[in-house]
Design an enzyme around this catalytic site. Sequence first.
Site, mmCIF file in Angstrom:
data_model
loop_
_atom_site.group_PDB
_atom_site.id
_atom_site.type_symbol
_atom_site.label_atom_id
_atom_site.label_comp_id
_atom_site.label_asym_id
_atom_site.label_seq_id
_atom_site.Cartn_x
_atom_site.Cartn_y
_atom_site.Cartn_z
ATOM 1 N N ARG A 74 28.523 34.981 37.316
ATOM 2 C CA ARG A 74 29.889 34.866 36.967
ATOM 3 C C ARG A 74 30.106 34.277 35.785
ATOM 4 O O ARG A 74 29.790 32.903 35.576
ATOM 5 C CB ARG A 74 30.613 34.265 37.962
ATOM 6 C CG ARG A 74 32.050 33.928 37.583
ATOM 7 C CD ARG A 74 32.985 33.423 38.963
ATOM 8 N NE ARG A 74 33.351 34.658 39.709
ATOM 9 C CZ ARG A 74 34.188 34.746 40.485
ATOM 10 N NH1 ARG A 74 34.871 33.588 40.900
ATOM 11 N NH2 ARG A 74 34.465 35.816 41.251
ATOM 12 N N HIS B 284 35.288 43.103 37.221
ATOM 13 C CA HIS B 284 34.917 42.505 38.484
ATOM 14 C C HIS B 284 34.750 43.570 39.299
ATOM 15 O O HIS B 284 35.529 43.618 40.262
ATOM 16 C CB HIS B 284 36.072 41.763 38.934
ATOM 17 C CG HIS B 284 35.945 40.516 39.843
ATOM 18 N ND1 HIS B 284 34.465 40.588 40.510
ATOM 19 C CD2 HIS B 284 36.746 39.902 40.619
ATOM 20 C CE1 HIS B 284 34.537 39.667 41.395
ATOM 21 N NE2 HIS B 284 35.787 39.328 41.497
ATOM 22 N N GLN C 253 34.384 43.240 43.175
ATOM 23 C CA GLN C 253 35.571 43.444 43.664
ATOM 24 C C GLN C 253 36.106 44.652 44.054
ATOM 25 O O GLN C 253 36.655 44.995 44.998
ATOM 26 C CB GLN C 253 36.694 42.544 42.954
ATOM 27 C CG GLN C 253 38.287 42.557 43.355
ATOM 28 C CD GLN C 253 38.172 41.911 44.667
ATOM 29 O OE1 GLN C 253 37.704 40.548 44.580
ATOM 30 N NE2 GLN C 253 38.735 42.324 45.658
ATOM 31 N N ASP D 253 47.226 40.931 40.269
ATOM 32 C CA ASP D 253 46.013 40.018 40.268
ATOM 33 C C ASP D 253 46.971 38.553 39.753
ATOM 34 O O ASP D 253 48.200 39.123 39.338
ATOM 35 C CB ASP D 253 45.024 40.337 39.196
ATOM 36 C CG ASP D 253 43.785 39.369 39.010
ATOM 37 O OD1 ASP D 253 43.945 38.587 39.746
ATOM 38 O OD2 ASP D 253 42.956 39.680 38.266
ATOM 39 N N CYS E 196 43.146 40.759 44.682
ATOM 40 C CA CYS E 196 41.424 40.065 44.742
ATOM 41 C C CYS E 196 41.561 38.821 45.359
ATOM 42 O O CYS E 196 40.532 38.398 45.931
ATOM 43 C CB CYS E 196 41.062 40.126 43.621
ATOM 44 S SG CYS E 196 42.079 39.321 42.398
ATOM 45 N N ARG F 200 34.180 42.343 50.763
ATOM 46 C CA ARG F 200 33.281 41.773 49.619
ATOM 47 C C ARG F 200 31.860 41.627 50.524
ATOM 48 O O ARG F 200 30.826 42.040 49.650
ATOM 49 C CB ARG F 200 33.866 40.368 49.080
ATOM 50 C CG ARG F 200 35.079 40.454 48.361
ATOM 51 C CD ARG F 200 35.039 41.270 47.167
ATOM 52 N NE ARG F 200 34.028 40.637 46.261
ATOM 53 C CZ ARG F 200 33.916 39.708 45.558
ATOM 54 N NH1 ARG F 200 35.185 38.999 45.519
ATOM 55 N NH2 ARG F 200 32.961 39.421 44.673
HETATM 56 N N1 NVA Z 1 41.428 37.940 37.210
HETATM 57 C C1 NVA Z 1 40.857 36.665 37.938
HETATM 58 C C2 NVA Z 1 40.331 37.123 39.037
HETATM 59 C C3 NVA Z 1 39.753 36.149 40.128
HETATM 60 C C4 NVA Z 1 38.863 36.581 41.197
HETATM 61 C C5 NVA Z 1 40.278 35.470 37.162
HETATM 62 O O1 NVA Z 1 39.603 36.116 36.290
HETATM 63 O O2 NVA Z 1 40.496 34.516 37.310
HETATM 64 N N1 CP Z 2 38.250 37.617 44.476
HETATM 65 C C1 CP Z 2 37.199 36.732 43.969
HETATM 66 O O1 CP Z 2 36.248 37.022 43.142
HETATM 67 O O2 CP Z 2 37.351 35.502 44.604
HETATM 68 P P1 CP Z 2 36.530 34.317 44.023
HETATM 69 O O3 CP Z 2 37.156 34.025 42.611
HETATM 70 O O4 CP Z 2 36.856 33.236 45.150
HETATM 71 O O5 CP Z 2 35.112 34.516 44.163
#
Ligand code: NVA
Ligand code: CP
Length: 317
Positions: A104, A131, A134, A226, A266, A294
């Site tokens: 990530r 993502h 997801q 989101d 998400c 997930r």
């Molecule tokens: N768009 C959000 C998704 C989190 C799972 C982020 O990047 O923080």
């Molecule tokens: N939706 C998702 O990726 O959650 P986290 O950021 O908690 O991993």
Amino acid sequence: MHGRDFLTLRDVSPSELQLLLDRAAQLKAAQAQGTQHRLLKGQSLAMLFEKASLRTRTTFVLGMTQLGGTAIDLMSEHTQIGVREPIPDIARNLERWVDGLMARVFRHTVLNELADSTSIPIINGLSELEHPCQTLADLLTIREKRGELEGCHLAYIGDGFNVCNSLLLGSALTGMHINVATPAGYEPNMDVVDSARRLAKNNGGTLELGFDPVAATKNADVVYTDAWISMGLENEAKNRREVFEGYRVDTKLMAHAKPEAIFMHCLPAHRGDEVSAEVIDGNQSVIFDQAENRLHTQKALLVMLLRGDSAFCEIPT
Ligand code: NVA
Ligand code: CP
């Protein structure tokens, strides 16, 4: 898919995606029935998180454990991507020990650099661009709730960021109709949109971008949103709250969707920002089904990348 990377949904074909969802459903049933499925016995996955996570971290660790393998959290403060040592060196060390890496990251280019430096599969656990893990869970959830994905109408309301980009590709790969409404200047990535348009054309789906949440939500089977302030964008919080004010999914907006429409997010969610508490905690919401899925979809992905589809024949029928 054995040995391949999963950095974007552009990395899979429509038939591979359908197979992945089928395998995820098979693993979900095996887990529920207590059927043995230690398909990754002796294998290991390294995980690198430059940003916070609840769902991704938990489901990858648990997924590897349920498959008989091991997950190792590299802890970004120790790894210090690109600071302590060059990214290719990190990748070349890891490939001597582990069978795959899930990362990530803040910059998608880091994923590309990792993938270019090693032959072990690299999985995108979220970047600013996509993502994809997801979206796998989202597609399985929609399929469970609505039956066929093909022909299903999805309205995405809010920020055209990572989750939106992957949903565009996921919809296009499965013949869904996706309508996106964002404020001007917050549209999805145009390269992704171009790819998604091409895929949609081949698979019988459609894709529309606009600025009007009501128009996008009309007759939707699925309404998705989101966070307005994604991880790493915290310094834009004040401005974003103003810009996105008209893009909240509330009961008034949901009334434009089909009566049986589902609401998706998400997570993590911010009640009162992108979604009202009434909607996210109401009976149309399927957010925890998405979160559960997930686990099952990523288990399928891990088996496909680390061993290939033939491994599934080891699950007793
Ligand atoms: N768009 C959000 C998704 C989190 C799972 C982020 O990047 O923080
Ligand atoms: N939706 C998702 O990726 O959650 P986290 O950021 O908690 O991993």
